[in-house]
Design a protein around this motif. Structure first.
Motif, PDB file in Angstrom:
ATOM      1  N   PRO A  38       0.810  -1.231   0.000  1.00 59.53           N
ATOM      2  CA  PRO A  38       0.000   0.000   0.000  1.00 59.53           C
ATOM      3  C   PRO A  38       0.839   1.275   0.000  1.00 59.53           C
ATOM      4  O   PRO A  38       0.418   2.286  -0.562  1.00 59.53           O
ATOM      5  N   LEU A  39       2.028   1.247   0.667  1.00 63.91           N
ATOM      6  CA  LEU A  39       2.827   2.459   0.785  1.00 63.91           C
ATOM      7  C   LEU A  39       4.231   2.192   0.255  1.00 63.91           C
ATOM      8  O   LEU A  39       4.895   1.243   0.664  1.00 63.91           O
ATOM      9  N   VAL A  40       4.675   3.074  -0.660  1.00 65.09           N
ATOM     10  CA  VAL A  40       6.013   2.974  -1.231  1.00 65.09           C
ATOM     11  C   VAL A  40       6.710   4.312  -1.018  1.00 65.09           C
ATOM     12  O   VAL A  40       6.202   5.352  -1.444  1.00 65.09           O
ATOM     13  N   MET A  41       7.837   4.297  -0.337  1.00 63.20           N
ATOM     14  CA  MET A  41       8.614   5.518  -0.116  1.00 63.20           C
ATOM     15  C   MET A  41       9.840   5.490  -1.021  1.00 63.20           C
ATOM     16  O   MET A  41      10.659   4.569  -0.936  1.00 63.20           O
ATOM     17  N   VAL A  42       9.948   6.498  -1.879  1.00 58.13           N
ATOM     18  CA  VAL A  42      11.094   6.629  -2.768  1.00 58.13           C
ATOM     19  C   VAL A  42      11.901   7.823  -2.267  1.00 58.13           C
ATOM     20  O   VAL A  42      11.519   8.976  -2.486  1.00 58.13           O
ATOM     21  N   CYS A  43      12.983   7.551  -1.561  1.00 62.66           N
ATOM     22  CA  CYS A  43      13.719   8.607  -0.857  1.00 62.66           C
ATOM     23  C   CYS A  43      15.164   8.660  -1.328  1.00 62.66           C
ATOM     24  O   CYS A  43      15.900   7.676  -1.216  1.00 62.66           O
ATOM     25  N   ALA A  44      15.571   9.821  -1.854  1.00 61.27           N
ATOM     26  CA  ALA A  44      16.953  10.035  -2.292  1.00 61.27           C
ATOM     27  C   ALA A  44      17.149  11.523  -2.523  1.00 61.27           C
ATOM     28  O   ALA A  44      16.183  12.283  -2.680  1.00 61.27           O
ATOM     29  N   GLY A  45      18.417  11.953  -2.548  1.00 64.83           N
ATOM     30  CA  GLY A  45      18.724  13.354  -2.780  1.00 64.83           C
ATOM     31  C   GLY A  45      18.496  13.753  -4.216  1.00 64.83           C
ATOM     32  O   GLY A  45      17.955  13.004  -5.034  1.00 64.83           O
ATOM     33  N   ALA A  46      18.947  14.971  -4.553  1.00 68.89           N
ATOM     34  CA  ALA A  46      18.755  15.506  -5.893  1.00 68.89           C
ATOM     35  C   ALA A  46      19.638  14.770  -6.892  1.00 68.89           C
ATOM     36  O   ALA A  46      20.726  14.309  -6.557  1.00 68.89           O
ATOM     37  N   GLY A  47      19.147  14.667  -8.126  1.00 65.88           N
ATOM     38  CA  GLY A  47      19.967  14.115  -9.194  1.00 65.88           C
ATOM     39  C   GLY A  47      19.976  12.609  -9.275  1.00 65.88           C
ATOM     40  O   GLY A  47      20.724  12.038 -10.074  1.00 65.88           O
ATOM     41  N   SER A 164      10.417  11.626  -2.301  1.00 67.63           N
ATOM     42  CA  SER A 164      10.920  12.638  -1.368  1.00 67.63           C
ATOM     43  C   SER A 164      12.443  12.615  -1.309  1.00 67.63           C
ATOM     44  O   SER A 164      13.072  11.595  -1.573  1.00 67.63           O
ATOM     45  N   ARG A 165      12.995  13.792  -0.976  1.00 68.42           N
ATOM     46  CA  ARG A 165      14.443  13.866  -0.765  1.00 68.42           C
ATOM     47  C   ARG A 165      14.834  13.405   0.635  1.00 68.42           C
ATOM     48  O   ARG A 165      16.014  13.221   0.923  1.00 68.42           O
ATOM     49  N   SER A 166      13.873  13.287   1.525  1.00 69.18           N
ATOM     50  CA  SER A 166      14.152  12.845   2.890  1.00 69.18           C
ATOM     51  C   SER A 166      13.068  11.876   3.336  1.00 69.18           C
ATOM     52  O   SER A 166      11.972  11.847   2.777  1.00 69.18           O
ATOM     53  N   THR A 167      13.390  11.091   4.331  1.00 65.68           N
ATOM     54  CA  THR A 167      12.415  10.138   4.850  1.00 65.68           C
ATOM     55  C   THR A 167      11.295  10.889   5.556  1.00 65.68           C
ATOM     56  O   THR A 167      11.558  11.689   6.458  1.00 65.68           O
ATOM     57  N   VAL A 306      21.819  16.141   1.746  1.00 70.05           N
ATOM     58  CA  VAL A 306      21.802  15.558   3.091  1.00 70.05           C
ATOM     59  C   VAL A 306      20.367  15.165   3.409  1.00 70.05           C
ATOM     60  O   VAL A 306      19.457  15.966   3.204  1.00 70.05           O
ATOM     61  N   ARG A 307      20.176  13.953   3.874  1.00 71.33           N
ATOM     62  CA  ARG A 307      18.821  13.591   4.295  1.00 71.33           C
ATOM     63  C   ARG A 307      18.881  12.711   5.536  1.00 71.33           C
ATOM     64  O   ARG A 307      19.867  12.004   5.764  1.00 71.33           O
ATOM     65  N   ARG A 308      17.832  12.792   6.302  1.00 70.68           N
ATOM     66  CA  ARG A 308      17.715  11.974   7.511  1.00 70.68           C
ATOM     67  C   ARG A 308      16.949  10.709   7.170  1.00 70.68           C
ATOM     68  O   ARG A 308      15.852  10.765   6.607  1.00 70.68           O
ATOM     69  N   ASP A 309      17.537   9.569   7.493  1.00 68.53           N
ATOM     70  CA  ASP A 309      16.888   8.278   7.271  1.00 68.53           C
ATOM     71  C   ASP A 309      16.444   7.743   8.617  1.00 68.53           C
ATOM     72  O   ASP A 309      17.248   7.244   9.403  1.00 68.53           O
ATOM     73  N   SER A 310      15.158   7.850   8.883  1.00 67.81           N
ATOM     74  CA  SER A 310      14.646   7.457  10.201  1.00 67.81           C
ATOM     75  C   SER A 310      14.694   5.946  10.417  1.00 67.81           C
ATOM     76  O   SER A 310      14.619   5.478  11.553  1.00 67.81           O
ATOM     77  N   TYR A 311      14.850   5.184   9.335  1.00 63.62           N
ATOM     78  CA  TYR A 311      14.853   3.727   9.476  1.00 63.62           C
ATOM     79  C   TYR A 311      16.190   3.203   9.981  1.00 63.62           C
ATOM     80  O   TYR A 311      16.263   2.101  10.518  1.00 63.62           O
ATOM     81  N   ILE A 312      17.248   3.955   9.780  1.00 64.31           N
ATOM     82  CA  ILE A 312      18.545   3.565  10.346  1.00 64.31           C
ATOM     83  C   ILE A 312      19.021   4.586  11.374  1.00 64.31           C
ATOM     84  O   ILE A 312      20.134   4.486  11.876  1.00 64.31           O
ATOM     85  N   ASN A 313      18.168   5.585  11.650  1.00 63.59           N
ATOM     86  CA  ASN A 313      18.468   6.617  12.646  1.00 63.59           C
ATOM     87  C   ASN A 313      19.802   7.318  12.341  1.00 63.59           C
ATOM     88  O   ASN A 313      20.665   7.475  13.204  1.00 63.59           O
ATOM     89  N   ALA A 314      19.938   7.732  11.085  1.00 61.13           N
ATOM     90  CA  ALA A 314      21.195   8.363  10.676  1.00 61.13           C
ATOM     91  C   ALA A 314      20.940   9.364   9.555  1.00 61.13           C
ATOM     92  O   ALA A 314      19.896   9.327   8.887  1.00 61.13           O
ATOM     93  N   TYR A 315      21.919  10.250   9.376  1.00 63.45           N
ATOM     94  CA  TYR A 315      21.887  11.175   8.246  1.00 63.45           C
ATOM     95  C   TYR A 315      22.732  10.595   7.119  1.00 63.45           C
ATOM     96  O   TYR A 315      23.790   9.985   7.358  1.00 63.45           O
ATOM     97  N   ILE A 316      22.251  10.769   5.901  1.00 66.60           N
ATOM     98  CA  ILE A 316      22.974  10.307   4.720  1.00 66.60           C
ATOM     99  C   ILE A 316      23.505  11.540   3.988  1.00 66.60           C
ATOM    100  O   ILE A 316      22.727  12.428   3.618  1.00 66.60           O
ATOM    101  N   ILE A 317      24.818  11.608   3.814  1.00 65.10           N
ATOM    102  CA  ILE A 317      25.434  12.726   3.093  1.00 65.10           C
ATOM    103  C   ILE A 317      25.944  12.201   1.757  1.00 65.10           C
ATOM    104  O   ILE A 317      26.639  11.171   1.711  1.00 65.10           O
TER     105      ILE A 317
END
Length: 850
Positions: A38-47, A164-167, A306-317
């Motif tokens: 039912p829910l698909v999250m597509v999360c990544a930065g620009a480009g 989204s660019r962030s979670t 830079v985005r925050r990934d709540s599933y691993i509790n970390a920021y991705i740079i």
């Protein structure tokens, strides 16, 4: 439909969106799988091509027309969001859209219930995709709350894609636990090396494999950077030194103008400091920000890179953004860098990243913090940590060893744990001379010498397996001479290595007794000086030797006294070993109730938080318990794996290998077992442990029909055991040793003492009967585990045995050889713990398998 090659070539060459054409097949397969949720999250930065990838998938989607909702900053008004949402719904369901407008944005529980009711009644249950693009712009709490809540009520067949660019900052744990959510991230969207090769091939840019690999390493498969490289490549002589630098320059200029120049100076310094470290846990970032919520908020708005990934509790740079930030480290003062490394090092130390903590502390020269890290480690420092730390200590400035308490001792300790003991001994002698030369009243000197001699005592205790010299008590006595008035017991670790207390390696007569003498002198001085430390260890060693000599009744009082002393003084390692011998003595006497009690008391030690080795030691005891019962299948999985690489006999890895050897013996895995035993013979070892493996090897060889070699090894084992009257390693092999010694007694030219063979044969026969009884008692106590699984062939032989057929009769009726029948009957006896046919039939009837 797929585009023709020329169209793909043209669009890729001019930076068109169809650079993603080369990923389309893989990504469409990925999204097709994702759309089952039912829910698909597509999360990544620009480009990364999030929107292009989802859009391409929806174009090829064979279901009703997808609904695409393009979000913007204006949708942070709940009213504007609702209008946008409802207007988009008119494309596919006008009735639903009109009903939505009537109830307006569901900002109350009643309205939300109405909306959920509309979903269930008006929306058809069919395959459909909804896409909300640029979801990262949504910050309004009411809109976020609406999506979070309503996502759990998405109609059957419908998939909501949030691009989204962030979670998104809401809780979907319930959906994840039910496999109703799918996450697509940067790793999924990046080019693979194969796709990269196809892309450049279409552009007629021939690249060697090593160049392709360099591009992948530099870009991480980021489509934006790959497109820049493609534009530049045909104008440049090559990648290295030309296109690579051009790509990075362009990306860095873009970051400079679009990101860097527009953020606060505070965030600039903060981002530069983050480039110093590898761990970007949300908790660590919060510590580094010193609780500045405005700074964190500004950081999270930079979600292009830079985005925050709540599933691993970390920021991705983004890797290239990190490289850009590394070039900004010159902005930081030495104090800012030190603060960053200090906080990151402490966080790593507290969260199990020992190597990273050591690296950060060394960078700022904080050797006190490095020493403190070792207080939380067991006496046997993990090999990777010891190896890494040795290099740190070896290159440390000489003067720090004169000012940082215990640094010299830790330098010595890591080399003890690494194994090159000559180096460790040289360090001990060097530091002894160095610190003895200091003024006698110097507190730093005396404390260091106390710890140095203490560790030296353990080194000498292990080295006695090599040099047969039992002088370790001298070093422990020296240590206590320098003992300060106030003692931190965390500085003293007691390591009772392996299955055994007695570390003597020589089979020389009275070598084990001499070891016990040195141990008794050690315990006398250490337990008195350190309030009961090591209490009971010498008593246990006495009981252990009596046990190995087969005098279990004489051993028991020593074991009982050990438990009393060790528990009184919280010597958990010693308690564990005493319970181990309680278990083995009970097995040897056929006392299953005591075996069970020993295991219960071992399990109780798991609650002792100060006991560092409690989990691995518990598993070793549990494994031995099942080995003594002959239940190989119940031995913990970690002891069913391959043998670990060699480490010293006193190290925990060797204990694991000893248990793996026993598992191999039970399961008849002879090649790895024999290989391990051959390797053991080439190095130092405990006398007791070496003897157990020799006795086991002789039985294995006899099982393998190599009678001559079996007798040779049995003779070697006898020669090893006889000077000190050791018999238990033979007796514990039960019916296998009974069979082997029985065969040896029939040999007229046997060079093994006949009276000894008769004794071992008699006692191993008794042990086998006790083992069978123990197994029966275990099955009584564990009726739910009583199911015994037989193969079809075993069931056939079982039926024949129950009908009174002989081996020859069974072989004839089943068209098998008598040797095969004999082997299967042996397997059946092993499964039921039976000694003979009568015993087997009795147990089988009791278990209702016949």
């Amino acid at each position: 439909m797929r585009q023709p090659r020329q169209e793909a070539q043209n669009q890729a060459a001019y930076g068109g969106g169809d650079i993603f054409y080369f990923e389309r097949t893989r990504l469409n397969d990925l999204f097709r799988e994702a759309s089952k949720r039912p829910l698909v999250m597509v999360c990544a930065g620009a480009g990364y091509g999030k929107t292009s990838a989802v859009h391409d998938f929806t174009l090829e989607y064979q279901e009703p027309v997808p609904v695409w909702i393009q979000l913007s900053g204006r949708d942070n008004s709940s009213t504007r969001f609702w209008e946008n949402y409802a207007n988009s719904m008119t494309q596919v369901n006008q009735s639903f859209a009109r009903a939505m407008n009537k109830i307006s944005f569901p900002d109350t529980p009643d309205k939300m219930n109405q909306y959920i009711s509309l979903l269930n009644t008006i929306v058809d249950q069919q395959r459909r995709i909804f896409v909300m693009d640029d979801f990262h712009v949504i910050e309004d709490p009411s809109v976020l709350r609406f999506i979070e809540y309503s996502s759990t009520y998405i109609p059957v067949g419908t998939s909501l894609f949030l691009v989204s660019r962030s979670t998104p900052p809401f809780n979907t744990v319930g959906l994840i636990s039910k496999d109703r959510q799918y996450i697509v991230n940067e790793n999924d969207l990046c080019f693979t090396e194969n796709e990269l090769a196809q892309f450049f091939n279409v552009l007629n840019i021939p690249l060697r494999q090593d160049v392709l690999r360099e591009i992948m390493q530099d870009t991480g498969g980021w489509a934006f950077a790959i497109n820049l490289i493609a534009r530049s490549y045909q104008k440049a002589p090559g990648y290295g030194g030309y296109v690579r630098n051009a790509m990075k320059t362009n990306v860095f200029q873009l970051i400079e103008t679009e990101i860097w120049d527009g953020i606060s100076e505070t965030l600039q310094f903060f981002l530069a400091s983050l480039s110093l470290i590898n761990h970007l846990s949300v908790d660590l970032i919060s510590l580094l920000a010193n609780g500045d919520e405005d700074l964190i908020d500004e950081l999270e708005k930079q979600n292009t890179y830079v985005r925050r990934d709540s599933y691993i509790n970390a920021y991705i740079i983004h890797p290239l953004f990190r490289e850009f930030l590394c070039k900004k480290q010159a902005l930081l003062s030495d104090k800012q860098k030190q603060t960053t490394y200090k906080i990151a090092g402490s966080w790593c130390m507290n969260n199990g990243f020992k190597i990273d903590a050591l690296s950060y502390f060394e960078t700022i020269g904080d050797y006190t913090a490095i020493v403190s890290l070792f207080y939380d480690l067991p006496a046997q420092i993990p090999h990777d940590v010891a190896k890494y730390t040795a290099t740190i200590f070896d290159r440390a400035p000489a003067e720090v060893f004169d000012s940082v308490y215990l640094l010299a001792v830790m330098h010595f300790r890591v080399y003890i744990c690494l194994g090159p003991w000559q180096k460790a001994a040289e360090l001990a002698e060097y530091y002894e001379v160095k610190f003895l030369a200091m003024p006698e009243g110097n507190d730093f000197r005396n404390r260091t010498l106390c710890a140095l001699y203490y560790s030296w005592g353990f080194l000498r205790r292990m080295m006695c397996q090599i040099d047969d010299c039992f002088d370790f008590d001298i070093y422990f006595e020296k240590s206590m001479r320098f003992l300060p008035k106030q003692v931190d017991m965390n500085k003293f670790a007691n390591h009772c290595p392996g299955f055994w207390i007695n570390a003597a390696g020589s089979s020389r007569k009275d070598a084990p007794v001499e070891y016990i003498g040195a141990l008794s002198r050690t315990v006398a001085v250490v337990s008195k000086s350190l309030n009961g430390f090591m209490s009971g260890e010498d008593e246990l060693a006495r009981g252990e030797l009596l046990f190995y000599r087969g005098n279990t009744s004489a051993a028991k009082p020593y074991i009982a006294r050990t438990l009393e002393l060790a528990r009184e003084n919280k010597q958990f390692e010693i308690v564990h070993r005493a319970l181990l011998y309680t278990l083995r003595i009970a097995a040897a006497e056929g006392n299953f109730a005591t075996m069970e009690q020993a295991m219960k008391e071992t399990e109780a030690q798991l609650d002792e938080g100060e006991y560092a080795h409690r989990f691995i030691n518990h598993d070793l005891s549990l494994s031995l318990y099942y080995y003594l019962l002959g239940l190989a299948e119940k031995i913990p999985e970690q002891f069913k794996q391959d043998f670990s690489p060699y480490s010293h006999a006193a190290f925990i890895e060797n204990s694991g290998n000893q248990m793996k050897a026993r598992f191999c013996f039970l399961t008849r895995q002879y090649p790895p077992l024999l290989s391990y035993i051959r390797e053991m013979k080439q190095r130092e070892s405990y006398l007791f442990g070496r003897l157990e493996m020799l006795a086991m090897e002789s039985c294995v060889l006899y099982r393998m029909k190599d009678k001559t070699k079996a007798f040779e090894v049995l003779s070697e084992a006898y020669e090893t055991a006889s000077p000190n009257g050791l018999v238990i390693p033979f007796i514990e092999l039960g019916k296998d040793m009974r069979t082997l010694t029985g065969a040896a007694l029939k040999e007229p030219d046997s060079d093994i003492y006949r009276a000894w063979l008769e004794e071992i044969n008699r006692k191993s026969t008794t042990y086998a009967k006790y083992q069978s009884n123990n197994l029966m008692e275990y099955r009584k106590a564990n009726p739910l585990e009583d199911t015994v699984v037989f193969s079809q062939r075993q069931e056939e032989i079982l039926a024949d045995l129950s009908h009174g057929l002989s081996r020859a009769d069974i072989a004839s009726s089943r068209n098998l050889s008598e040797n095969t029948v004999k082997m299967i009957i042996t397997e059946l006896y092993d499964k039921l713990g039976a000694e003979n046919r009568a015993d087997f039939l009795r147990i089988a009837v009791k278990l209702k398998v016949i």
